[in-house]
Design a protein around this motif. Structure first.
Motif, PDB file in Angstrom:
ATOM      1  N   GLU A  10     -50.174  53.237  46.025  1.00  0.00           N
ATOM      2  CA  GLU A  10     -49.695  52.022  46.019  1.00  0.00           C
ATOM      3  C   GLU A  10     -50.646  51.183  47.019  1.00  0.00           C
ATOM      4  O   GLU A  10     -50.748  50.151  47.127  1.00  0.00           O
ATOM      5  CB  GLU A  10     -47.819  51.822  46.373  1.00  0.00           C
ATOM      6  CG  GLU A  10     -47.586  51.638  45.051  1.00  0.00           C
ATOM      7  CD  GLU A  10     -45.719  51.728  45.429  1.00  0.00           C
ATOM      8  OE1 GLU A  10     -45.772  51.759  46.524  1.00  0.00           O
ATOM      9  OE2 GLU A  10     -44.725  51.985  44.508  1.00  0.00           O
ATOM     10  N   PHE A  11     -51.064  52.284  48.234  1.00  0.00           N
ATOM     11  CA  PHE A  11     -51.479  52.134  49.468  1.00  0.00           C
ATOM     12  C   PHE A  11     -52.850  52.179  49.531  1.00  0.00           C
ATOM     13  O   PHE A  11     -53.106  53.812  48.577  1.00  0.00           O
ATOM     14  CB  PHE A  11     -50.943  52.124  50.404  1.00  0.00           C
ATOM     15  CG  PHE A  11     -48.943  51.873  50.245  1.00  0.00           C
ATOM     16  CD1 PHE A  11     -48.925  51.099  50.751  1.00  0.00           C
ATOM     17  CD2 PHE A  11     -48.203  53.032  50.186  1.00  0.00           C
ATOM     18  CE1 PHE A  11     -47.745  50.869  50.883  1.00  0.00           C
ATOM     19  CE2 PHE A  11     -46.929  52.693  49.472  1.00  0.00           C
ATOM     20  CZ  PHE A  11     -46.505  51.527  49.842  1.00  0.00           C
ATOM     21  N   PRO A  12     -53.673  51.715  49.381  1.00  0.00           N
ATOM     22  CA  PRO A  12     -55.421  52.194  50.313  1.00  0.00           C
ATOM     23  C   PRO A  12     -55.503  53.132  51.047  1.00  0.00           C
ATOM     24  O   PRO A  12     -55.072  53.016  51.450  1.00  0.00           O
ATOM     25  CB  PRO A  12     -56.291  50.778  50.292  1.00  0.00           C
ATOM     26  CG  PRO A  12     -55.411  49.649  51.368  1.00  0.00           C
ATOM     27  CD  PRO A  12     -53.912  50.003  50.329  1.00  0.00           C
ATOM     28  N   SER A  13     -56.453  54.307  50.974  1.00  0.00           N
ATOM     29  CA  SER A  13     -56.678  55.265  52.020  1.00  0.00           C
ATOM     30  C   SER A  13     -57.501  55.341  51.488  1.00  0.00           C
ATOM     31  O   SER A  13     -58.083  55.613  50.376  1.00  0.00           O
ATOM     32  CB  SER A  13     -55.816  56.199  51.702  1.00  0.00           C
ATOM     33  OG  SER A  13     -55.627  57.153  50.383  1.00  0.00           O
ATOM     34  N   GLU A  14     -58.349  56.467  52.929  1.00  0.00           N
ATOM     35  CA  GLU A  14     -59.816  56.637  52.915  1.00  0.00           C
ATOM     36  C   GLU A  14     -60.103  57.916  51.910  1.00  0.00           C
ATOM     37  O   GLU A  14     -61.249  58.396  50.559  1.00  0.00           O
ATOM     38  CB  GLU A  14     -60.142  57.635  54.249  1.00  0.00           C
ATOM     39  CG  GLU A  14     -60.422  56.079  55.230  1.00  0.00           C
ATOM     40  CD  GLU A  14     -61.025  57.057  56.587  1.00  0.00           C
ATOM     41  OE1 GLU A  14     -60.639  58.230  56.739  1.00  0.00           O
ATOM     42  OE2 GLU A  14     -60.525  55.902  57.216  1.00  0.00           O
ATOM     43  N   ALA A  37     -47.546  62.445  54.865  1.00  0.00           N
ATOM     44  CA  ALA A  37     -48.195  61.356  55.511  1.00  0.00           C
ATOM     45  C   ALA A  37     -48.832  62.327  57.074  1.00  0.00           C
ATOM     46  O   ALA A  37     -50.240  62.079  57.334  1.00  0.00           O
ATOM     47  CB  ALA A  37     -47.094  61.090  56.089  1.00  0.00           C
ATOM     48  N   VAL A  38     -48.629  63.749  57.126  1.00  0.00           N
ATOM     49  CA  VAL A  38     -49.484  64.244  58.523  1.00  0.00           C
ATOM     50  C   VAL A  38     -50.110  64.821  57.752  1.00  0.00           C
ATOM     51  O   VAL A  38     -50.957  65.087  58.515  1.00  0.00           O
ATOM     52  CB  VAL A  38     -47.727  65.428  58.858  1.00  0.00           C
ATOM     53  CG1 VAL A  38     -48.386  66.143  60.231  1.00  0.00           C
ATOM     54  CG2 VAL A  38     -46.843  64.002  59.401  1.00  0.00           C
ATOM     55  N   SER A  39     -49.973  65.608  57.023  1.00  0.00           N
ATOM     56  CA  SER A  39     -51.175  67.082  56.557  1.00  0.00           C
ATOM     57  C   SER A  39     -52.390  66.245  55.840  1.00  0.00           C
ATOM     58  O   SER A  39     -53.042  66.702  56.498  1.00  0.00           O
ATOM     59  CB  SER A  39     -50.255  67.629  55.468  1.00  0.00           C
ATOM     60  OG  SER A  39     -49.819  67.540  54.523  1.00  0.00           O
ATOM     61  N   VAL A  40     -51.593  65.282  55.062  1.00  0.00           N
ATOM     62  CA  VAL A  40     -52.206  64.860  54.479  1.00  0.00           C
ATOM     63  C   VAL A  40     -53.515  63.596  55.406  1.00  0.00           C
ATOM     64  O   VAL A  40     -54.789  62.765  54.647  1.00  0.00           O
ATOM     65  CB  VAL A  40     -52.039  64.659  53.152  1.00  0.00           C
ATOM     66  CG1 VAL A  40     -53.447  63.849  51.754  1.00  0.00           C
ATOM     67  CG2 VAL A  40     -52.543  65.921  52.223  1.00  0.00           C
ATOM     68  N   HIS A  41     -52.912  62.382  55.475  1.00  0.00           N
ATOM     69  CA  HIS A  41     -53.425  61.102  55.605  1.00  0.00           C
ATOM     70  C   HIS A  41     -53.074  61.006  57.168  1.00  0.00           C
ATOM     71  O   HIS A  41     -53.242  60.172  57.844  1.00  0.00           O
ATOM     72  CB  HIS A  41     -52.441  60.166  54.994  1.00  0.00           C
ATOM     73  CG  HIS A  41     -52.204  59.783  54.014  1.00  0.00           C
ATOM     74  ND1 HIS A  41     -53.318  59.556  53.523  1.00  0.00           N
ATOM     75  CD2 HIS A  41     -51.460  59.827  52.774  1.00  0.00           C
ATOM     76  CE1 HIS A  41     -53.362  59.370  52.112  1.00  0.00           C
ATOM     77  NE2 HIS A  41     -52.027  59.686  51.933  1.00  0.00           N
ATOM     78  N   LYS A  42     -53.198  62.711  58.747  1.00  0.00           N
ATOM     79  CA  LYS A  42     -53.102  62.677  59.521  1.00  0.00           C
ATOM     80  C   LYS A  42     -52.554  61.492  60.913  1.00  0.00           C
ATOM     81  O   LYS A  42     -52.447  62.023  61.332  1.00  0.00           O
ATOM     82  CB  LYS A  42     -54.452  63.066  59.940  1.00  0.00           C
ATOM     83  CG  LYS A  42     -55.802  63.699  59.369  1.00  0.00           C
ATOM     84  CD  LYS A  42     -55.169  64.617  59.206  1.00  0.00           C
ATOM     85  CE  LYS A  42     -56.141  66.021  58.731  1.00  0.00           C
ATOM     86  NZ  LYS A  42     -55.808  66.686  57.972  1.00  0.00           N
TER      87      LYS A  42
END
Length: 69
Positions: A10-14, A37-42
């Motif tokens: 649902e959300f844009p990410s790199e 969120a912590v491990s993948v999206h920092k």
């Protein structure tokens, strides 16, 4: 108790993340979402992150097809 989910699609990410998480227990879902969120999206694990993630929970199960942006 109703199953709940959160869907990164649902959300844009790199990384163009396609992960969707679901659980029967909101605490279990929150813990899994924070770990992701912590491990993948920092992101930093914080009370603000946890509150934001909880606000994005949906009832039911994630759709098979990616949600439209």
């Amino acid at each position: 108790m109703t199953r709940k989910y959160i869907d990164c699609r649902e959300f844009p990410s790199e990384t163009n993340c396609t992960v969707a998480l679901s659980a029967d227990n909101e605490d279990e879902l929150l813990n899994a979402a924070v770990q992701h969120a912590v491990s993948v999206h920092k992101h930093d694990d914080s009370p603000e992150l946890r509150q934001q993630l909880k606000s994005l929970f949906h009832e039911g199960t994630p759709p098979v097809e990616a949600p439209r942006a």
